[in-house]
Scaffold this motif. Structure first.
Motif, short mmCIF file in Angstrom:
data_model
loop_
_atom_site.label_atom_id
_atom_site.label_comp_id
_atom_site.label_asym_id
_atom_site.label_seq_id
_atom_site.Cartn_x
_atom_site.Cartn_y
_atom_site.Cartn_z
N ASN A 141 0.82 -1.22 0.00
CA ASN A 141 0.00 0.00 0.00
C ASN A 141 0.85 1.26 0.00
O ASN A 141 0.49 2.27 -0.63
CB ASN A 141 -0.92 0.01 1.22
CG ASN A 141 -2.06 -0.98 1.09
OD1 ASN A 141 -2.35 -1.49 0.00
ND2 ASN A 141 -2.71 -1.26 2.20
N SER A 145 1.23 3.54 -4.69
CA SER A 145 0.87 4.85 -5.25
C SER A 145 2.05 5.47 -5.97
O SER A 145 1.86 6.27 -6.92
CB SER A 145 0.38 5.79 -4.15
OG SER A 145 1.37 5.97 -3.16
N ILE A 169 -5.68 9.69 -3.93
CA ILE A 169 -5.31 8.28 -4.12
C ILE A 169 -4.20 7.89 -3.14
O ILE A 169 -4.22 6.80 -2.55
CB ILE A 169 -4.86 8.04 -5.57
CG1 ILE A 169 -6.05 8.17 -6.53
CG2 ILE A 169 -4.22 6.66 -5.72
CD1 ILE A 169 -5.67 8.06 -7.99
N VAL A 173 -5.39 5.68 1.83
CA VAL A 173 -4.93 4.50 2.57
C VAL A 173 -4.65 4.85 4.03
O VAL A 173 -5.07 4.14 4.96
CB VAL A 173 -3.68 3.90 1.91
CG1 VAL A 173 -3.05 2.84 2.80
CG2 VAL A 173 -4.04 3.29 0.56
N CYS A 207 -9.76 -5.60 -3.27
CA CYS A 207 -9.28 -4.27 -3.66
C CYS A 207 -8.34 -4.35 -4.87
O CYS A 207 -8.38 -3.47 -5.74
CB CYS A 207 -8.61 -3.57 -2.48
SG CYS A 207 -6.89 -4.00 -2.18
N ILE A 211 -8.88 -2.53 -8.51
CA ILE A 211 -7.89 -1.67 -9.17
C ILE A 211 -7.54 -2.24 -10.55
O ILE A 211 -7.44 -1.49 -11.54
CB ILE A 211 -6.63 -1.54 -8.30
CG1 ILE A 211 -6.94 -0.73 -7.04
CG2 ILE A 211 -5.49 -0.89 -9.08
CD1 ILE A 211 -5.78 -0.58 -6.09
N TYR A 221 -10.67 4.93 -5.84
CA TYR A 221 -10.89 5.48 -4.50
C TYR A 221 -11.41 4.39 -3.55
O TYR A 221 -10.91 4.22 -2.44
CB TYR A 221 -11.90 6.62 -4.54
CG TYR A 221 -11.38 7.94 -5.07
CD1 TYR A 221 -10.01 8.17 -5.18
CD2 TYR A 221 -12.25 8.95 -5.45
CE1 TYR A 221 -9.54 9.38 -5.67
CE2 TYR A 221 -11.79 10.16 -5.93
CZ TYR A 221 -10.43 10.37 -6.04
OH TYR A 221 -9.97 11.57 -6.50
N ARG A 224 -8.76 1.85 -2.70
CA ARG A 224 -7.74 2.35 -1.78
C ARG A 224 -8.27 2.42 -0.33
O ARG A 224 -7.54 2.13 0.62
CB ARG A 224 -7.24 3.72 -2.22
CG ARG A 224 -6.48 3.70 -3.54
CD ARG A 224 -5.16 2.98 -3.42
NE ARG A 224 -4.13 3.82 -2.79
CZ ARG A 224 -2.92 3.41 -2.47
NH1 ARG A 224 -2.58 2.14 -2.67
NH2 ARG A 224 -2.05 4.22 -1.90
#
Length: 588
Positions: A141, A145, A169, A173, A207, A211, A221, A224
């Protein structure tokens, strides 16, 4: 029979003697037998005195069975039936000698249980490694990004984003992580450690699928937020590891949490060299799915079963037999868990013994609120020392100190070097914690961070004086200098931080909090820690503008040293300590 002092020993021996006399005096040769008994008891008492110092209350108790003066039973061995005949003397002698042998066996068993070998710890290592698979996505995580945003900001991106959307974004998290941290305690206490470990992988799996198949910004969104909340649930891995590992192995195996987080960061950076963000998301979904199947192999935490499932003692026994393959050692540790819950001595366990505590009053006990406050202050010093914020702003900080580190090494090369050092040092810290314990590593780590940042600040001050003198003497600005020394100071700072302050506060959550509240308070502590992290990360750019890089180094040096002082005064050594021993420290 409890052999805690000489009076109790004498009382026990006289009790046995009286029973034997009552058996023998009905025979014709009772006078001769009585004389032999005196001789036997005198010799045996000398032998018993030699082993009494090693005798512990783990099953060598002698007791009358149903008040029958002719029957004596030793826990863990067969009973002795004394018939009214001339063999009573030899039977009695062998009984007391066997009792002494049982004491020696008990002492050996206790030594065996308290000193574990690497070969015997293999099941615990396997269980800890599998449990820590759930924390790999927490590291992913942080780094994902960094590869996702640049690709989405390209002109050919299928999902174009603005700078404002990119910031959301990245930050969602961190903002959503406390949601999982607050929920993990009640969930793991109600459904069990193993069940929640498995459940943690499911939202991670979802998740990454979201993505990988995303066609709009809002899908990312949602993914995340889901990833952040799931990362908050990974506290259960720390708790589970602390409860299935031997006290001698626990410090090292709890350090695996930081190792696997760092591995998640490195794995993301490595995959970014070969794949796009969508492909990487599907790879991570596959890793989460595979983790579920591995987690199914684990036993439930015996501490959780004893504390929250009082009617499932057989489940606790099966779990601890998975952890300790030796049946005698596993039974010893099971009884130790019962003792830690009730404060009783070693005795045969049954379902009626387990009575979990409940209610708010437990939070007012010193063994609960003292370690809670200690953890909160440790996390406060952890965040204020800059141990995490320097990683978030590493590239900007490298540029601030000049970015000129020698040929072929720019700020991004320095960032990769920083990540590699953190990963390596997390492994080193895990191994060192088993040999040196918590306190020495925390103190050495804080002192190293203090020295490295103070040295960097003083070096910058010294270079400023040289530059001012150069301007005064020549009237021109000095050329761009090599900033390699400052980079070395920063990398040393990260290296020393990863040795203790970055790792140990997290692992202490699984050690110092009592089992009854470990789930709830563990989630609370982690939530507070991430709120602190968010606040420090948020204000750091403004603080750097206000004080400058040199002032930031001085600030980090000061807070790191204060953290050392706090750890020296308040942090107990947990290495090799059982949970009951740790609790006793906080109740003093």
């Amino acid at each position: 029979m409890h052999c805690h002092n000489d009076n109790s020993k004498l009382t026990g021996r006289l009790s046995i003697f009286i029973q034997l006399v009552s058996i023998c005096k009905s025979t014709d040769e009772w006078k001769e037998i009585l004389y032999l008994l005196f001789v036997c008891i005198y010799v045996i008492c000398i032998r018993m005195k030699a082993v009494d110092s090693n005798f512990t209350q783990t099953g060598a108790s002698a007791a009358l069975i149903n008040d029958n003066p002719k029957t004596v039973r030793i826990f863990g061995s067969t009973s002795l039936q004394c018939d009214k005949n001339e063999d009573a003397v030899s039977d009695a002698s062998s009984f007391i000698v066997n009792r002494s042998d049982d004491r020696e066996t008990t002492s050996n068993l206790e030594d065996l249980a308290k000193n574990i070998k690497w070969t015997d710890a293999v099941p615990q290592i396997i269980a800890s490694v599998i449990a820590c698979l759930t924390v790999i996505p927490a590291g992913i995580n942080m780094a994902y990004s960094a590869i996702l945003l640049p690709q989405l900001q390209e002109p050919s991106s299928p999902i174009p984003i603005t700078k404002h959307e990119a910031s959301w974004i990245a930050s969602l998290v961190t903002i959503s992580l406390p949601l999982g941290s607050l929920a993990v305690g009640p969930l793991m206490d109600r459904f069990g450690r193993k069940a929640l470990l498995i459940a943690t992988c499911i939202p991670f799996f979802a998740c990454w699928l979201l993505i990988g198949t995303a066609k709009g910004i809002y899908t990312i969104y949602i993914a995340r937020v889901l990833a952040g909340a799931s990362a908050g649930l990974t506290t259960v891995a720390l708790v589970y590891t602390s409860e299935v590992t031997h006290p001698k192995m626990r410090p090292m195996l709890l350090g695996l949490n930081s190792v696997f987080v760092s591995f998640g960061i490195l794995l993301t950076c490595f995959l970014s060299l070969f794949f796009t963000w969508r492909t990487i998301a599907f790879i991570f979904a596959g890793i989460s799915g595979a983790s579920i199947f591995c987690l199914l192999l684990l036993p439930e935490s015996p501490y959780w079963v004893i504390t929250f499932r009082e009617n499932q003692l057989d489940l606790a026994r099966r779990s601890i037999r998975w952890i300790y393959k030796d049946a005698r050692v596993s039974e010893y540790h099971l009884s130790t868990i019962i003792e830690s819950k009730q404060g009783q001595g070693y005795q045969p366990v049954n379902k009626d013994q387990v009575q979990p505590k409940s209610g708010f009053s437990i939070y007012l006990e010193p063994r609960v609120y003292k370690p809670l406050l200690m953890l909160l202050f440790l996390f406060l010093f952890q965040q204020l020392s800059g141990a995490y914020v320097i990683i978030f702003y590493a590239v900007n900080l490298f540029l601030k100190i000049g970015g000129n580190f020698g040929e072929g090494l720019d700020e991004y090369g320095a960032l990769l070097l920083l990540g590699a050092i953190r990963f390596i040092m997390s492994i080193v810290a895990s191994g060192c914690s088993r040999k040196f314990g918590r306190r020495p590593l925390m103190i050495i780590s804080g002192l190293g961070m203090t020295i490295s940042t103070l040295t960097a600040g003083l070096y910058m001050y010294y270079m400023e004086l040289i530059d001012q003198k150069h301007i005064k003497d020549t009237g021109v600005l000095p050329g761009k200098s090599d900033d390699l020394f400052l980079l070395i100071c920063l990398l040393a700072y990260v290296c020393m931080g990863a040795l203790g302050i970055l790792v140990i506060p997290w692992t202490l959550i699984g050690e110092v909090l009592p089992t009854e509240v470990k789930g709830k308070l563990g989630g609370f502590v982690i939530s507070v820690a991430y709120v602190m992290m968010f606040a420090v990360v948020k204000v750091f750019p403004f603080t750097m503008d206000l004080f400058g890089v040199q002032g930031i180094f001085y600030l980090f040096a000061t807070t790191s040293f204060l953290g050392v002082a706090y750890a020296y005064i308040f942090l107990p050594e947990t290495f090799g300590k059982s949970f009951s021993e740790i609790e006793r420290f906080f109740t003093r």
